[in-house]
Motif scaffolding. Structure first.
Motif, PDB file in Angstrom:
ATOM      1  N   TRP A 207       0.833  -1.202   0.000  1.00  0.00           N
ATOM      2  CA  TRP A 207       0.000   0.000   0.000  1.00  0.00           C
ATOM      3  C   TRP A 207       0.875   1.263   0.000  1.00  0.00           C
ATOM      4  O   TRP A 207       0.435   2.335  -0.432  1.00  0.00           O
ATOM      5  CB  TRP A 207      -0.921   0.011   1.230  1.00  0.00           C
ATOM      6  N   LYS A 208       2.095   1.114   0.452  1.00  0.00           N
ATOM      7  CA  LYS A 208       2.998   2.271   0.524  1.00  0.00           C
ATOM      8  C   LYS A 208       3.263   2.867  -0.853  1.00  0.00           C
ATOM      9  O   LYS A 208       3.410   4.084  -0.981  1.00  0.00           O
ATOM     10  CB  LYS A 208       4.322   1.860   1.170  1.00  0.00           C
ATOM     11  N   ILE A 209       3.334   2.026  -1.894  1.00  0.00           N
ATOM     12  CA  ILE A 209       3.614   2.559  -3.234  1.00  0.00           C
ATOM     13  C   ILE A 209       2.423   3.353  -3.738  1.00  0.00           C
ATOM     14  O   ILE A 209       2.588   4.365  -4.422  1.00  0.00           O
ATOM     15  CB  ILE A 209       4.001   1.433  -4.221  1.00  0.00           C
ATOM     16  N   GLY A 210       1.212   2.936  -3.388  1.00  0.00           N
ATOM     17  CA  GLY A 210       0.033   3.700  -3.782  1.00  0.00           C
ATOM     18  C   GLY A 210       0.028   5.080  -3.154  1.00  0.00           C
ATOM     19  O   GLY A 210      -0.239   6.085  -3.824  1.00  0.00           O
ATOM     20  N   ARG A 211       0.332   5.127  -1.880  1.00  0.00           N
ATOM     21  CA  ARG A 211       0.374   6.412  -1.177  1.00  0.00           C
ATOM     22  C   ARG A 211       1.451   7.313  -1.772  1.00  0.00           C
ATOM     23  O   ARG A 211       1.234   8.525  -1.976  1.00  0.00           O
ATOM     24  CB  ARG A 211       0.640   6.188   0.313  1.00  0.00           C
ATOM     25  N   SER A 212       2.613   6.734  -2.049  1.00  0.00           N
ATOM     26  CA  SER A 212       3.722   7.506  -2.597  1.00  0.00           C
ATOM     27  C   SER A 212       3.374   8.075  -3.974  1.00  0.00           C
ATOM     28  O   SER A 212       3.635   9.253  -4.262  1.00  0.00           O
ATOM     29  CB  SER A 212       4.967   6.626  -2.691  1.00  0.00           C
ATOM     30  N   LEU A 213       2.777   7.259  -4.828  1.00  0.00           N
ATOM     31  CA  LEU A 213       2.419   7.707  -6.177  1.00  0.00           C
ATOM     32  C   LEU A 213       1.346   8.782  -6.138  1.00  0.00           C
ATOM     33  O   LEU A 213       1.388   9.746  -6.912  1.00  0.00           O
ATOM     34  CB  LEU A 213       1.950   6.520  -7.013  1.00  0.00           C
ATOM     35  N   PHE A 214       0.381   8.614  -5.254  1.00  0.00           N
ATOM     36  CA  PHE A 214      -0.653   9.644  -5.113  1.00  0.00           C
ATOM     37  C   PHE A 214      -0.023  10.976  -4.721  1.00  0.00           C
ATOM     38  O   PHE A 214      -0.342  12.027  -5.288  1.00  0.00           O
ATOM     39  CB  PHE A 214      -1.686   9.225  -4.066  1.00  0.00           C
ATOM     40  N   ASP A 215       0.893  10.938  -3.753  1.00  0.00           N
ATOM     41  CA  ASP A 215       1.562  12.168  -3.314  1.00  0.00           C
ATOM     42  C   ASP A 215       2.370  12.797  -4.448  1.00  0.00           C
ATOM     43  O   ASP A 215       2.377  14.028  -4.613  1.00  0.00           O
ATOM     44  CB  ASP A 215       2.480  11.876  -2.127  1.00  0.00           C
ATOM     45  N   LEU A 216       3.044  11.963  -5.243  1.00  0.00           N
ATOM     46  CA  LEU A 216       3.841  12.475  -6.361  1.00  0.00           C
ATOM     47  C   LEU A 216       2.960  13.158  -7.401  1.00  0.00           C
ATOM     48  O   LEU A 216       3.287  14.248  -7.893  1.00  0.00           O
ATOM     49  CB  LEU A 216       4.627  11.334  -7.012  1.00  0.00           C
ATOM     50  N   LEU A 217       1.846  12.537  -7.736  1.00  0.00           N
ATOM     51  CA  LEU A 217       0.937  13.114  -8.725  1.00  0.00           C
ATOM     52  C   LEU A 217       0.286  14.386  -8.201  1.00  0.00           C
ATOM     53  O   LEU A 217       0.111  15.357  -8.948  1.00  0.00           O
ATOM     54  CB  LEU A 217      -0.139  12.101  -9.125  1.00  0.00           C
ATOM     55  N   GLN A 218      -0.053  14.388  -6.931  1.00  0.00           N
ATOM     56  CA  GLN A 218      -0.638  15.585  -6.329  1.00  0.00           C
ATOM     57  C   GLN A 218       0.345  16.744  -6.351  1.00  0.00           C
ATOM     58  O   GLN A 218       0.000  17.878  -6.678  1.00  0.00           O
ATOM     59  CB  GLN A 218      -1.040  15.294  -4.874  1.00  0.00           C
ATOM     60  N   LYS A 219       1.606  16.448  -5.997  1.00  0.00           N
ATOM     61  CA  LYS A 219       2.639  17.486  -5.972  1.00  0.00           C
ATOM     62  C   LYS A 219       2.855  18.059  -7.369  1.00  0.00           C
ATOM     63  O   LYS A 219       2.962  19.278  -7.547  1.00  0.00           O
ATOM     64  CB  LYS A 219       3.945  16.893  -5.430  1.00  0.00           C
ATOM     65  N   LYS A 220       2.895  17.169  -8.371  1.00  0.00           N
ATOM     66  CA  LYS A 220       3.079  17.602  -9.745  1.00  0.00           C
ATOM     67  C   LYS A 220       1.885  18.439 -10.209  1.00  0.00           C
ATOM     68  O   LYS A 220       2.047  19.468 -10.881  1.00  0.00           O
ATOM     69  CB  LYS A 220       3.244  16.393 -10.651  1.00  0.00           C
ATOM     70  N   LYS A 221       0.693  18.009  -9.819  1.00  0.00           N
ATOM     71  CA  LYS A 221      -0.523  18.730 -10.207  1.00  0.00           C
ATOM     72  C   LYS A 221      -0.522  20.138  -9.641  1.00  0.00           C
ATOM     73  O   LYS A 221      -0.821  21.112 -10.345  1.00  0.00           O
ATOM     74  CB  LYS A 221      -1.736  17.952  -9.674  1.00  0.00           C
ATOM     75  N   HIS A 222      -0.161  20.258  -8.354  1.00  0.00           N
ATOM     76  CA  HIS A 222      -0.156  21.583  -7.727  1.00  0.00           C
ATOM     77  C   HIS A 222       0.960  22.465  -8.264  1.00  0.00           C
ATOM     78  O   HIS A 222       0.794  23.674  -8.401  1.00  0.00           O
ATOM     79  CB  HIS A 222      -0.028  21.432  -6.214  1.00  0.00           C
ATOM     80  N   SER A 223       2.115  21.857  -8.591  1.00  0.00           N
ATOM     81  CA  SER A 223       3.213  22.659  -9.133  1.00  0.00           C
ATOM     82  C   SER A 223       2.876  23.194 -10.517  1.00  0.00           C
ATOM     83  O   SER A 223       3.263  24.300 -10.876  1.00  0.00           O
ATOM     84  CB  SER A 223       4.490  21.825  -9.188  1.00  0.00           C
ATOM     85  N   ASP A 224       2.104  22.408 -11.281  1.00  0.00           N
ATOM     86  CA  ASP A 224       1.691  22.853 -12.621  1.00  0.00           C
ATOM     87  C   ASP A 224       0.686  23.983 -12.547  1.00  0.00           C
ATOM     88  O   ASP A 224       0.522  24.757 -13.501  1.00  0.00           O
ATOM     89  CB  ASP A 224       1.092  21.672 -13.410  1.00  0.00           C
ATOM     90  N   CYS A 225      -0.037  24.050 -11.431  1.00  0.00           N
ATOM     91  CA  CYS A 225      -1.090  25.074 -11.281  1.00  0.00           C
ATOM     92  C   CYS A 225      -0.508  26.445 -10.948  1.00  0.00           C
ATOM     93  O   CYS A 225      -1.189  27.461 -11.047  1.00  0.00           O
ATOM     94  CB  CYS A 225      -2.083  24.665 -10.200  1.00  0.00           C
ATOM     95  N   HIS A 226       0.744  26.463 -10.485  1.00  0.00           N
ATOM     96  CA  HIS A 226       1.328  27.737 -10.088  1.00  0.00           C
ATOM     97  C   HIS A 226       2.247  28.283 -11.176  1.00  0.00           C
ATOM     98  O   HIS A 226       3.241  27.828 -11.462  1.00  0.00           O
ATOM     99  CB  HIS A 226       2.113  27.553  -8.781  1.00  0.00           C
TER     100      HIS A 226
END
Length: 226
Positions: A207-226
């Motif tokens: 389950w740790k890889i799922g959490r890690s990937l979600f965090d990575l995609l979220q971070k990328k999504k927010h960085s693209d928004c700024h």
């Protein structure tokens, strides 16, 4: 139930969960009757309860929903399924419930003894997945790995005979992080108009890889928004 007529909606995937919900409603009706109450008067509340049910922890648990760099939806699910029957039934439910999504399953088999005794059943349980990731076996404290010849890699090799190019092996869980991030950040395209479904499955700690990937995609999504 015979006590009343009406429809119920369940927002978690899988025929087995529909059957569980029917059993729960039937049990509620019988309990109400034993207390001299009319189940029909509680039909609306039972329907509301079924509609609000989002599953238990690690039982088709939606752990996050985000988007990749192309704006494709990515749903993350964690499920405790660690028996071939549970794997097949659960993935069939996802295929029906999450139509139009590419289903990527990260699986970690639990216990050497169970893997050895159900070797082929495990290897060939992933028909509904579009892509599969295997890891080393998650051992039990009661077992000594040296007592068994079976390994996660051998299970992968057996599964590869059926699933060919759509299956991959990474011994350690987090070793797959870069590969999976690239996979989830590809444009889903016409074949998968609804995006991706990423499932971590098994009784281990993948389950740790799922959490890690979600965090990575979220971070990328927010960085693209700024």
């Amino acid at each position: 139930p015979d006590s009343f007529k009406g429809s119920f909606k369940l927002y978690v995937p899988g025929l087995h969960l529909v059957k569980n919900a029917c059993a729960a409603v039937a049990l509620n009706c019988e309990l109400l009757k034993t207390h001299g109450l009319n189940p029909a008067e509680y039909a609306e509340k039972m329907a509301e309860g079924a509609a609000e049910f989002k599953g238990g922890r690690r039982r088709s648990e939606v752990t996050g929903i985000t988007e990749n760099v192309h704006g494709d939806s990515v749903v993350f699910i964690d499920d405790y399924g660690h028996h071939p029957t549970a794997i097949r039934t659960t993935l069939a439910g996802y295929r029906e419930f999450y139509k139009g999504r590419k289903i990527i399953v990260d699986f970690m088999s639990h216990t050497y003894s169970r893997t050895a005794s159900l070797f082929d059943e495990f290897a060939f349980s992933f028909d509904e997945a579009d892509e599969i990731i295997f890891h080393k076996i998650y051992s039990s404290a009661r077992e000594n790995a040296d007592d068994f010849s079976v390994t996660g890699e051998k299970l992968y090799e057996r599964a590869k005979e059926k699933y060919h190019e759509k299956i991959h092996y990474f011994n350690e869980i987090m070793d797959s992080a870069d590969f999976l991030e690239q996979e989830l950040n590809q444009k889903a395209g016409e074949k998968y108009p609804e995006g991706y479904l990423f499932v971590t499955m098994g009784a281990g700690d993948n389950w740790k890889i799922g959490r890690s990937l979600f965090d990575l995609l979220q971070k990328k999504k927010h960085s693209d928004c700024h």
